[in-house]
Design a protein around this motif. Structure first.
Motif, PDB file in Angstrom:
ATOM      1  N   HIS A   1      55.247  39.483  25.700  1.00 33.53           N
ATOM      2  CA  HIS A   1      53.828  39.105  25.739  1.00 33.53           C
ATOM      3  C   HIS A   1      53.328  38.525  24.415  1.00 33.53           C
ATOM      4  O   HIS A   1      52.614  37.528  24.399  1.00 33.53           O
ATOM      5  CB  HIS A   1      52.973  40.320  26.086  1.00 33.53           C
ATOM      6  N   GLN A   2      53.703  39.201  23.315  1.00 28.40           N
ATOM      7  CA  GLN A   2      53.164  38.748  22.025  1.00 28.40           C
ATOM      8  C   GLN A   2      53.670  37.348  21.683  1.00 28.40           C
ATOM      9  O   GLN A   2      52.932  36.530  21.148  1.00 28.40           O
ATOM     10  CB  GLN A   2      53.553  39.729  20.922  1.00 28.40           C
ATOM     11  N   GLU A   3      54.906  37.106  22.037  1.00 25.77           N
ATOM     12  CA  GLU A   3      55.471  35.776  21.766  1.00 25.77           C
ATOM     13  C   GLU A   3      54.774  34.716  22.621  1.00 25.77           C
ATOM     14  O   GLU A   3      54.476  33.618  22.154  1.00 25.77           O
ATOM     15  CB  GLU A   3      56.966  35.836  22.101  1.00 25.77           C
ATOM     16  N   ILE A   4      54.498  35.072  23.874  1.00 25.70           N
ATOM     17  CA  ILE A   4      53.822  34.126  24.771  1.00 25.70           C
ATOM     18  C   ILE A   4      52.448  33.766  24.200  1.00 25.70           C
ATOM     19  O   ILE A   4      52.059  32.599  24.137  1.00 25.70           O
ATOM     20  CB  ILE A   4      53.658  34.750  26.187  1.00 25.70           C
ATOM     21  N   ILE A   5      51.719  34.790  23.723  1.00 27.84           N
ATOM     22  CA  ILE A   5      50.377  34.543  23.188  1.00 27.84           C
ATOM     23  C   ILE A   5      50.457  33.750  21.877  1.00 27.84           C
ATOM     24  O   ILE A   5      49.700  32.813  21.650  1.00 27.84           O
ATOM     25  CB  ILE A   5      49.641  35.887  22.963  1.00 27.84           C
TER      26      ILE A   5
END
Lengths: 408, 450
Positions: free
Chosen positions: B434-438
């Protein structure tokens, strides 16, 4: 060398080949993988998709076992081998070895065909496209044998499973990408492709079809109808079963859908484990009750004559709709499929309510195919993204309003 | 008068090995390393080449797009190496520290008489601007913009986070100086948040709007607090500074010295004596972890917290923004029937044969195992349980993945930073990053919208 190390060596050996996803599917069935995090969150929660799917399967097992006993029970009642009927869920003439043997003989092949064919298709696509074998079919494979008539020929089931997995899922990109519930798509395929095996009054009890043929040929056998309650109601007949029989599930129907009691237990387990959406289950229930009440009201007001072909189903008490047919099974296990359902919490309320509402609507107004829950769910699967869209737009509007208020 | 904020959605992850409140001086590092990657989106232009002698607080490099923005050396000594990667990208600048430290004298700054512009200029020149970050985009603040407000979260709710009440003790003067100076840079307020039952030095500061927050993690995340207090709309900017960095800014303003010292917690289940160390930004972590003692040979060393920090090798360095180091076991082993047997030793928000709901106060020894493989998004509704912002997390991530800028903007991308998605990432059964996607989504917005 321990099995763990042997499998690890094989994994390394097959890594990057076409066989890698197939091997990994077996490997990760035995052992949770040794993958570690790399960046971002260094720790991860305990749940994965396999565990999630496994929980749903566990919730289905009571329905499967009951379905096996019921298959034998309905068969033996029809052939006149069971003549005494006692009360209660644990009645002695139901939980017998004889009943189970018939069930095992007829239901296990359905389960095996469903899993073997479905997983073979999944593995083929995984190997072809180089992605991992995903877990979605674990649940679909268990649902399919539970929502078909007992005597459905195995080849038909195999064809339908191939259709459902390929066109219902793989063409969209696999688990998580599909628009329709794959299990229901498989059932819908059977329903429209082989209607004589999926509806009518002869398919719900094992052996009924053969006996009809024998009777037609002049044999002196007691004819049995073997029709479902809904089929009977649609034709204007009386219920013919006590309320408790219907609630417990000692009635003809698809393999796993008859016992409302066990479905409720499954629902309780799914809600407690937070795997199934209670919002969808509850709102589907409310939707069905509202529609049932509307029909009862129409009958009470005498807006419909007793001669009408819709009269019997319309006058069925609203709460009885909840314990007959596949409504409960659909609302608990089918409508809650997270991929094809609405994804927002508000959307789930709307989605579930409409499923319940439309299920009973179809049930009453489509007496040829009185089982409405399948079509209602498939219909709402199509509308789920639209519902979500409007829910999310509500959130977007709130944000815009905040900005405007600021500007003013 | 403080205002109370209560967060309901979230998840407290309780881990073993919390740092005891004892502070030891870490053995002084030989080499201090600054990693330009810590300053997301900055293109460094080198000032100090290998061989240059620098004082603590002298620039090592500046920001190519804002040339006045300096990044300075945490110590005095000799620049011994500039590590470069592909296309000569600067990966690390290493400074060999002098035995006796000397500081660049920036002079005592007259905060009361200073204008906003002069404060900005001073912070940019002295390297302290690097501590001021902004939303949207979660990058170092653009000095040309004026923020509508400034946020300081004095409450750390992340697992094993260093306790701010403890590490800030006695730093009231520095904190006040920094707050007074920063307060001049915004027309709005400086919002300071402390834990509801905490005894924080931040609670006594003047010129701030004080909030008391309670509830599970991510209540301590500044993003959660912004969303509750003064959410970011399109076209607006808010700045955020962490309290430990305020201390460095305050000391610089008061004494003219860039003192990169901070109190770092060393914690985690494999640490023998988890406690606090006095160390400097860029210090070798080995100086702390071997003193604290490690119980395992197979562990993950994290600079920062377990949800958002970066994995470093044992010879790695303390990240620029970090005041904690966590060591947890690597989970690179297979587990027989790990997907279906009952689980008692891991944390889960579901109750799918997982029993952490029975023991909410138990401290867990979690490893780096992913507990499953990467899959497409399937399960719905579980992110929302741990995500207190009024945003649809999965929809926003999907918009990021398909690079739909309009949708990202509409769904609240201006309000979020990767760390806001750390918990949704933790609970995700599909093991999506998730953090990478954001982060990628934010980077795309910077590139396309600016």
């Amino acid at each position: 060398m321990a099995l763990k190390d042997k499998l690890h060596d094989l994994k390394v050996k097959y890594s990057g080949t076409k066989m890698s996803p197939v091997f990994n599917a077996f490997h990760t069935f035995l052992y949770a993988p040794n993958e570690v995090t790399h960046s971002g969150g260094h720790i991860k929660g305990a749940d994965d998709l396999k565990r999630t799917m496994n929980t749903v399967i566990m919730a289905l097992v009571p329905c499967l076992i009951f379905g096996m006993f019921n298959a034998g029970y309905q068969h033996h009642v029809a052939t006149g081998e069971i003549t005494t009927f006692t009360e209660g869920f644990f009645r002695t003439e139901f939980w017998t070895w004889d009943n189970l043997v018939v069930g095992l003989w007829k239901v296990l092949p359905l389960v095996i065909v469903s899993y073997v064919v479905g997983l073979a298709v999944e593995m083929f696509f995984a190997a072809k496209n180089g992605h991992e074998v995903e877990e979605g079919y674990l649940v679909t494979g268990m649902l399919v044998p539970l929502i078909v008539p007992i005597d459905i020929p195995l080849w038909m089931l195999a064809v339908a499973v191939i259709f459902g997995v390929v066109l219902g899922k793989e063409v969209f990109g696999g688990t998580g990408m599909n628009i329709l519930n794959p299990a229901l798509l498989i059932r819908a395929f059977l329903f429209f492709a082989y209607p004589t095996w999926m509806s009518g009054d002869k398919v719900w009890v094992h052996g009924a079809v053969e006996r009809t043929k024998e009777i037609a040929a002049g044999a002196n056998v007691d004819a049995i109808s073997g029709e479902t309650i809904l089929g009977g109601l649609a034709q204007g007949k009386d219920l013919g079963y006590s309320v408790m029989d219907m609630f417990y599930g000692f009635i003809p129907g698809s393999v796993g859908e008859t016992s409302t009691l066990l479905i409720l237990l499954g629902a309780a387990f799914l809600i407690f484990s937070k795997i199934g959406s209670w919002r969808i289950m509850l709102s589907a229930l409310l939707g069905a009750i509202v529609m049932g009440l509307i029909f009862n009201f129409v009958v009470d007001q005498e807006w419909i004559s007793q001669g009408s072909k819709f009269y019997t189903l319309m006058s069925t008490e609203f709460w009885q709709h909840l314990i007959i047919g596949g409504f409960a099974f659909g609302a608990v296990y089918m409508a809650t499929d997270p991929v094809s359902a609405s994804q927002t919490n508000k959307g789930k309320w709307i989605y579930g309510f409409l499923i319940g509402f439309i299920s009973i609507l179809i049930r009453v107004f489509n007496p040829a195919y009185p089982e409405g829950v399948m079509l209602a769910i498939l219909l709402m699967n199509v509308f789920a993204p639209t519902i979500d869209h409007y829910v999310v737009q509500g959130n977007v509007k709130k944000r815009m309003k905040r900005l405007k208020a600021k500007t003013v | 008068m403080s205002k109370d904020i209560r967060i309901k959605k979230g998840l407290d992850i309780k881990l073993q090995g919390e740092a005891e409140q004892i502070t030891t001086n870490a053995v002084a590092s030989n080499v201090y390393t600054i990693l330009p990657i810590d300053f997301h989106g900055i293109i460094p232009k080198l000032v100090a080449k290998a061989g240059t002698i620098v004082k603590a607080g002298e620039p090592l490099f500046y920001n190519k797009s804002v040339e006045s923005m300096n990044f300075v050396s945490p110590v005095s000594g000799e620049v011994i190496e500039v590590v470069r990667g592909e296309k000569r990208k600067i990966l690390a600048v290493k400074v060999k520290a002098d035995k006796e430290q000397s500081f660049q004298d920036n002079g005592r700054f007259n905060i009361e008489a200073a204008s906003a512009d002069s404060i900005k200029e001073h912070l940019l020149k002295t390297g302290c601007w690097s501590f001021v970050k902004q939303r949207p985009y979660d990058i170092i603040a653009n000095p040309e913009k004026s923020p509508k407000s400034i946020f300081v979260s004095g409450y750390a709710s992340a697992p094993l986070a260093a306790n701010y009440d403890y590490v800030l003790k006695g730093k009231e003067v520095e904190l006040q100086a920094a707050i007074t100076a920063l307060g001049k840079l915004t027309e709005g307020q400086v919002h300071v948040t402390v834990g509801k039952s905490s005894n924080s030095p931040l609670a006594g500061l003047n010129d701030v709007s004080l909030h008391k927050i309670s509830g599970p993690h991510p209540s301590g995340n500044v993003g959660t607090q912004i969303a509750k207090i003064d959410p970011v709309n399109k076209g607006e900017t808010v700045w955020t500074v962490s309290p430990q960095d305020l201390v460095i800014i305050g000391e610089l303003l008061l004494t003219g010295r860039f003192n990169a010292e901070r109190i770092v917690s060393v914690s985690g289940s494999v640490v023998k004596n988890p406690k606090y160390y006095k160390a400097k930004i860029g210090a070798e972590l080995s100086t702390m972890i071997y003193d604290a003692g490690v119980d395992s040979e197979n562990f993950r060393l994290i600079s920062g917290n377990v949800l958002t920090g970066s994995a470093v090798k044992p010879d790695g360095f303390l990240g620029y923004y970090h005041n904690e180091v966590v060591l947890i076991p690597e989970g690179d082993d297979y587990e027989l029937f790990g997907w279906n047997k009952p689980i008692f030793n891991k944390i889960s928000t579901s109750r799918a044969l997982t029993f952490s709901w029975l023991t909410p106060n138990k401290k867990y020894d979690l490893t780096t195992n992913t507990n499953g493989e990467h899959r497409a998004f399937v399960v719905t509704g579980n992110y929302e349980e741990v995500f207190p912002l009024d945003i649809y997390p999965m929809q926003l991530m999907k918009a990021c993945m398909v690079q739909d800028l309009d949708e990202m903007e509409a769904l609240g991308m201006y309000e979020v930073a990767p760390e806001d998605f750390a918990l949704t990432e933790f609970v995700c059964p599909s093991k999506q990053p998730h953090q990478e996607i954001i982060r990628k989504g934010l980077d795309l917005m910077i590139k396309e919208i600016g």
